[in-house]
Scaffold this active site. Structure first.
Site, PDB file in Angstrom:
ATOM      1  N   PRO A  96       0.838  -1.199   0.000  1.00 32.39           N
ATOM      2  CA  PRO A  96       0.000   0.000   0.000  1.00 32.39           C
ATOM      3  C   PRO A  96       0.877   1.255   0.000  1.00 32.39           C
ATOM      4  O   PRO A  96       1.913   1.300   0.665  1.00 32.39           O
ATOM      5  CB  PRO A  96      -0.784  -0.121   1.310  1.00 32.39           C
ATOM      6  N   VAL A  97       0.460   2.252  -0.790  1.00 35.94           N
ATOM      7  CA  VAL A  97       1.265   3.473  -0.956  1.00 35.94           C
ATOM      8  C   VAL A  97       0.859   4.513   0.094  1.00 35.94           C
ATOM      9  O   VAL A  97      -0.326   4.637   0.427  1.00 35.94           O
ATOM     10  CB  VAL A  97       1.043   4.057  -2.382  1.00 35.94           C
ATOM     11  N   GLY A 100       2.686   4.410   5.526  1.00 32.29           N
ATOM     12  CA  GLY A 100       3.659   4.194   6.598  1.00 32.29           C
ATOM     13  C   GLY A 100       4.386   2.870   6.478  1.00 32.29           C
ATOM     14  O   GLY A 100       5.000   2.401   7.439  1.00 32.29           O
ATOM     15  N   LEU A 101       4.317   2.265   5.280  1.00 28.23           N
ATOM     16  CA  LEU A 101       4.957   0.956   5.110  1.00 28.23           C
ATOM     17  C   LEU A 101       6.210   1.051   4.233  1.00 28.23           C
ATOM     18  O   LEU A 101       6.685   0.050   3.690  1.00 28.23           O
ATOM     19  CB  LEU A 101       3.946  -0.045   4.521  1.00 28.23           C
ATOM     20  N   GLY A 102       6.730   2.253   4.092  1.00 27.69           N
ATOM     21  CA  GLY A 102       8.028   2.432   3.417  1.00 27.69           C
ATOM     22  C   GLY A 102       7.975   2.205   1.924  1.00 27.69           C
ATOM     23  O   GLY A 102       8.958   1.757   1.332  1.00 27.69           O
ATOM     24  N   SER A 103       6.837   2.568   1.279  1.00 30.63           N
ATOM     25  CA  SER A 103       6.754   2.303  -0.169  1.00 30.63           C
ATOM     26  C   SER A 103       7.778   3.134  -0.940  1.00 30.63           C
ATOM     27  O   SER A 103       8.370   2.638  -1.900  1.00 30.63           O
ATOM     28  CB  SER A 103       5.338   2.532  -0.692  1.00 30.63           C
ATOM     29  N   SER A 104       8.022   4.379  -0.502  1.00 29.40           N
ATOM     30  CA  SER A 104       8.984   5.181  -1.274  1.00 29.40           C
ATOM     31  C   SER A 104      10.407   4.657  -1.084  1.00 29.40           C
ATOM     32  O   SER A 104      11.189   4.614  -2.039  1.00 29.40           O
ATOM     33  CB  SER A 104       8.878   6.659  -0.904  1.00 29.40           C
ATOM     34  N   ALA A 106      11.154   1.574  -0.604  1.00 27.66           N
ATOM     35  CA  ALA A 106      11.204   0.331  -1.384  1.00 27.66           C
ATOM     36  C   ALA A 106      11.387   0.635  -2.869  1.00 27.66           C
ATOM     37  O   ALA A 106      12.171  -0.032  -3.556  1.00 27.66           O
ATOM     38  CB  ALA A 106       9.916  -0.471  -1.153  1.00 27.66           C
ATOM     39  N   ASP A 147      13.826   3.970   6.421  1.00 29.45           N
ATOM     40  CA  ASP A 147      13.043   3.204   5.442  1.00 29.45           C
ATOM     41  C   ASP A 147      13.948   2.528   4.404  1.00 29.45           C
ATOM     42  O   ASP A 147      13.891   1.309   4.219  1.00 29.45           O
ATOM     43  CB  ASP A 147      12.058   4.122   4.701  1.00 29.45           C
TER      44      ASP A 147
HETATM   45  O1  PMV Z   1       7.135   7.234   5.730  1.00 22.17           O
HETATM   46  P1  PMV Z   1       6.667   6.569   6.975  1.00 22.17           P
HETATM   47  O2  PMV Z   1       5.276   6.926   7.323  1.00 22.17           O
HETATM   48  O3  PMV Z   1       6.964   5.128   6.999  1.00 22.17           O
HETATM   49  O4  PMV Z   1       7.482   7.231   8.214  1.00 22.17           O
HETATM   50  C1  PMV Z   1       8.870   7.139   8.324  1.00 22.17           C
HETATM   51  C2  PMV Z   1       9.282   7.211   9.734  1.00 22.17           C
HETATM   52  C3  PMV Z   1       9.448   8.589  10.365  1.00 22.17           C
HETATM   53  O5  PMV Z   1      10.228   8.357  11.540  1.00 22.17           O
HETATM   54  C4  PMV Z   1       8.114   9.188  10.752  1.00 22.17           C
HETATM   55  C5  PMV Z   1      10.163   9.582   9.443  1.00 22.17           C
HETATM   56  C6  PMV Z   1      11.636   9.273   9.230  1.00 22.17           C
HETATM   57  O6  PMV Z   1      12.221   9.919   8.359  1.00 22.17           O
HETATM   58  O7  PMV Z   1      12.210   8.436   9.937  1.00 22.17           O
END
Ligand code: PMV
Length: 311
Positions: A96-97, A100-104, A106, A147
């Site tokens: 899922p984009v 909060g699952l690190g799609s960017s 990835a 991420d």
């Molecule tokens: O992009 P997300 O929603 O997976 O968040 C990354 C984690 C944060 O700690 C909120 C931001 C970061 O740069 O570490």
């Protein structure tokens, strides 16, 4: 037959970047504290075929126009840094984009890996991570790096923005249920809003971030020892602190409580949080709860994060 005369499919390159979840320590990690993160089984797959130019086909239907533009800008940066090998890259994802699952991260790892392969020279893990970071910056502004580093290394990590990053070998399988709740604002907006609140209450927020960092360190020890009950407790405490930092919402809290009521050892938001996003719950065996929730229309899945069989 020379490589150039092979059919395009036979010369296709492939690369994968897993998504990630943060078990403990999101946001505090931006301020230099450790975070416990792990790769998901879901992620982003890219395929590259020989082409006259180095380009990305942003065919991923889940992307909004502004996300496509960001992807093209970020890809152009990394392509330039690698020397623009002649390859046309297409992308598919089961992640899922913007949840909060690190799609960017990835996407960044999969693209950087593929472009380095296309250059045809051996490359170091450091090179892969530095190229992926170039792309991540385009998406996130000033990311902590958790991420793309977790995606590139593909193992549970006690991550630090500055300082040693440690792989965590878990004695017992660590499995989570990931539930998706509504939509959320972009990570960089949530991070910027938190920074404003932090500037108003610097001492209080420093104490909260310190405590979150300590939870991540304790969590790494608990995961290594296979103490899932302790890891779950730490996740619950971390969720409380994320609420104190203003990063949860009524619907995220409702999902956290529902998952605890269904027997989770611990449950919390993961990633940037905000109004919606992903909630993770630690279970010895998440599958029966995944089946129940899917029946009730909740979007969720399970993933093995670490354990003896993933080492
Ligand atoms: O992009 P997300 O929603 O997976 O968040 C990354 C984690 C944060 O700690 C909120 C931001 C970061 O740069 O570490």
């Amino acid at each position: 037959m020379t490589a150039a005369s092979l059919p395009a499919d036979a010369r296709a390159l492939q690369a994968f970047g897993p998504g990630k979840i943060i078990l403990l320590g999101e946001h505090a990690v931006v301020y230099g504290h450790p975070a416990l993160a792990a790769p998901l089984s879901k992620g982003v797959r890219v395929v590259g075929v020989p082409a006259a130019k180095c380009l990305i086909e942003a065919a991923e239907p889940a992307l909004k126009p502004e996300q496509k533009e960001a992807l093209e800008r970020a890809f152009a940066k990394v392509a330039k840094a690698v020397g623009a090998p002649g390859v046309s890259v297409s992308l598919s994802s089961d992640l899922p984009v913007s949840m909060g699952l690190g799609s960017s991260g990835a996407v960044a790892v999969a693209c950087a890996r593929l472009l380095l392969q296309a250059k045809g020279k051996p490359f170091t893990p450091e090179k892969l991570e530095s190229l992926a970071l170039l792309m991540e910056r385009e998406f996130h502004g000033t990311p902590s790096g958790v991420d793309h580093t977790t995606s590139a290394r593909g193992t549970m990590l006690l991550y630090r923005k500055r300082g040693p990053i440690r792989a965590v070998k878990a004695r017992r399988p660590v499995k989570v249920l990931v539930a998706l709740v509504g939509e959320r604002t972009a990570t960089k907006v949530t991070v910027a809003q938190l920074r404003e609140r932090q500037a108003r209450w610097p001492k209080t927020y420093r104490r909260l971030f310190d405590e979150v960092g300590r939870l991540a360190e304790l969590g790494a020890k608990a995961a290594a020892a296979g103490d899932l009950a302790q890891l779950g407790d730490l996740m619950n405490i971390n969720h409380g602190l994320l609420c104190a930092l203003g990063l949860s919402s009524e619907r995220l809290d409702a999902m956290v409580h529902q998952l605890r009521a269904r027997g989770a050892l611990g449950a919390k938001i993961t990633g940037a949080g905000g109004d919606g996003g992903a909630v993770i719950a630690l279970f010895q065996e998440p599958e029966p709860t995944v089946a129940h929730l899917l029946n009730e229309g909740v979007s969720c899945f399970s993933s093995l994060l670490a354990g003896p069989e993933t080492l």
